[in-house]
Motif scaffolding. Sequence first.
Motif, PDB file in Angstrom:
ATOM      1  N   ALA A 103       0.827  -1.204   0.000  1.00  0.00           N
ATOM      2  CA  ALA A 103       0.000   0.000   0.000  1.00  0.00           C
ATOM      3  C   ALA A 103       0.857   1.248   0.000  1.00  0.00           C
ATOM      4  O   ALA A 103       2.002   1.248   0.462  1.00  0.00           O
ATOM      5  CB  ALA A 103      -0.931   0.021   1.207  1.00  0.00           C
ATOM      6  N   SER A 104       0.272   2.308  -0.524  1.00  0.00           N
ATOM      7  CA  SER A 104       0.823   3.654  -0.403  1.00  0.00           C
ATOM      8  C   SER A 104       0.852   4.028   1.083  1.00  0.00           C
ATOM      9  O   SER A 104       0.080   3.498   1.888  1.00  0.00           O
ATOM     10  CB  SER A 104      -0.078   4.613  -1.187  1.00  0.00           C
ATOM     11  OG  SER A 104       0.024   5.931  -0.717  1.00  0.00           O
ATOM     12  N   PRO A 105       1.702   4.970   1.478  1.00  0.00           N
ATOM     13  CA  PRO A 105       1.831   5.302   2.897  1.00  0.00           C
ATOM     14  C   PRO A 105       0.730   6.193   3.479  1.00  0.00           C
ATOM     15  O   PRO A 105       0.706   6.394   4.695  1.00  0.00           O
ATOM     16  CB  PRO A 105       3.183   6.019   2.967  1.00  0.00           C
ATOM     17  CG  PRO A 105       3.378   6.598   1.616  1.00  0.00           C
ATOM     18  CD  PRO A 105       2.764   5.615   0.667  1.00  0.00           C
ATOM     19  N   THR A 106      -0.179   6.728   2.665  1.00  0.00           N
ATOM     20  CA  THR A 106      -1.167   7.652   3.210  1.00  0.00           C
ATOM     21  C   THR A 106      -2.177   6.937   4.110  1.00  0.00           C
ATOM     22  O   THR A 106      -2.363   5.718   4.022  1.00  0.00           O
ATOM     23  CB  THR A 106      -1.936   8.372   2.083  1.00  0.00           C
ATOM     24  OG1 THR A 106      -2.562   7.396   1.257  1.00  0.00           O
ATOM     25  CG2 THR A 106      -1.013   9.248   1.261  1.00  0.00           C
ATOM     26  N   THR A 112      -7.646   1.339   3.804  1.00  0.00           N
ATOM     27  CA  THR A 112      -8.246   0.463   2.787  1.00  0.00           C
ATOM     28  C   THR A 112      -7.490  -0.851   2.711  1.00  0.00           C
ATOM     29  O   THR A 112      -8.097  -1.937   2.647  1.00  0.00           O
ATOM     30  CB  THR A 112      -8.244   1.164   1.417  1.00  0.00           C
ATOM     31  OG1 THR A 112      -8.942   2.415   1.510  1.00  0.00           O
ATOM     32  CG2 THR A 112      -8.905   0.295   0.360  1.00  0.00           C
ATOM     33  N   ALA A 113      -6.160  -0.777   2.738  1.00  0.00           N
ATOM     34  CA  ALA A 113      -5.345  -1.994   2.676  1.00  0.00           C
ATOM     35  C   ALA A 113      -5.561  -2.873   3.903  1.00  0.00           C
ATOM     36  O   ALA A 113      -5.537  -4.107   3.805  1.00  0.00           O
ATOM     37  CB  ALA A 113      -3.875  -1.626   2.537  1.00  0.00           C
ATOM     38  N   GLY A 121      -6.224 -12.278   4.996  1.00  0.00           N
ATOM     39  CA  GLY A 121      -5.267 -12.830   5.946  1.00  0.00           C
ATOM     40  C   GLY A 121      -3.828 -12.504   5.573  1.00  0.00           C
ATOM     41  O   GLY A 121      -2.923 -13.310   5.794  1.00  0.00           O
ATOM     42  N   LEU A 122      -3.611 -11.286   5.014  1.00  0.00           N
ATOM     43  CA  LEU A 122      -2.283 -10.888   4.561  1.00  0.00           C
ATOM     44  C   LEU A 122      -1.785  -9.663   5.314  1.00  0.00           C
ATOM     45  O   LEU A 122      -2.564  -8.784   5.685  1.00  0.00           O
ATOM     46  CB  LEU A 122      -2.307 -10.567   3.060  1.00  0.00           C
ATOM     47  CG  LEU A 122      -2.630 -11.708   2.104  1.00  0.00           C
ATOM     48  CD1 LEU A 122      -2.707 -11.185   0.669  1.00  0.00           C
ATOM     49  CD2 LEU A 122      -1.586 -12.818   2.205  1.00  0.00           C
ATOM     50  N   HIS A 123      -0.483  -9.612   5.521  1.00  0.00           N
ATOM     51  CA  HIS A 123       0.175  -8.450   6.124  1.00  0.00           C
ATOM     52  C   HIS A 123       0.315  -7.351   5.077  1.00  0.00           C
ATOM     53  O   HIS A 123       0.571  -7.630   3.903  1.00  0.00           O
ATOM     54  CB  HIS A 123       1.552  -8.852   6.647  1.00  0.00           C
ATOM     55  CG  HIS A 123       2.420  -7.690   7.026  1.00  0.00           C
ATOM     56  ND1 HIS A 123       2.224  -6.955   8.174  1.00  0.00           N
ATOM     57  CD2 HIS A 123       3.488  -7.134   6.386  1.00  0.00           C
ATOM     58  CE1 HIS A 123       3.140  -5.990   8.236  1.00  0.00           C
ATOM     59  NE2 HIS A 123       3.909  -6.079   7.169  1.00  0.00           N
ATOM     60  N   VAL A 124       0.151  -6.098   5.506  1.00  0.00           N
ATOM     61  CA  VAL A 124       0.296  -4.956   4.602  1.00  0.00           C
ATOM     62  C   VAL A 124       1.715  -4.409   4.693  1.00  0.00           C
ATOM     63  O   VAL A 124       2.179  -4.024   5.771  1.00  0.00           O
ATOM     64  CB  VAL A 124      -0.693  -3.830   4.969  1.00  0.00           C
ATOM     65  CG1 VAL A 124      -0.534  -2.664   3.989  1.00  0.00           C
ATOM     66  CG2 VAL A 124      -2.121  -4.335   4.975  1.00  0.00           C
TER      67      VAL A 124
END
Length: 250
Positions: A103-106, A112-113, A121-124
Amino acid sequence: MSEAPGLDTHVRPSGIPTRFDDAVPLTVVLVRHGVTPLTEVGVYSGSDAPGPSLSARGRLQAAQAADAVFRIGRAPRAGAASSGGMRGGGLWPDLPRPTALVASPTVRTQETASAVGRRLGLHVSTDDRFAESRFGQWDGRTAAEIEQGWPGELAQWHSTGTFVPPGGESYAQVGARVWDGLTELLAGGVDRTVVVVGHAGQIRTAVGQALGAPASYWARLRIPPASLSVLRLWEDGTTEVTAVGVPTDG
């Protein structure tokens, strides 16, 4: 008539570009964030600041986008064809299921991520290269306010792809860093699906470059909030634009 070597017409869905070898691509699912209070009033909100959180509507959109991403790579349910749209069970069943999430850092993209990550079940992980355009002195202003302060310049930014707003970035500059990020994902392995949660402008640059279109065309792509766009990237430089701006909230 014999088939060309390496071409398996039995497993390739109708309508996809034909390859005459067995090379497999990286699939990238580009998800635009849900709306924020600034999105809803037409304010240009870039990556110069962390930005606002999602609105209540934006949080609902994020959950709906997460459900849509979850269905990628899954077979349609029986009778799904008659129900139509995003409610019809699986999506793009020939694609690998998502196994990585960036994901973008905003704030709005991280929120959303997070919704997508909980569903899958995933790490961002975060990558600054997928951030929205920097709007510089235009940040936090509406189109009318920008036009009043910098007559004609916003139109140049959208139409040329190379115009740089005061203190900001052109579409071409954003596209260079976005494609660098996609190239690194490709180097990390093919035959997988990576979800990238980002922004309208950032997604336009990725799709535009995958199409081979000049930067002056990228602003013509419609990327609604919480929509999905899907690219497939091969190591030899071949690209496929599978979908652009598919809504998930209706």
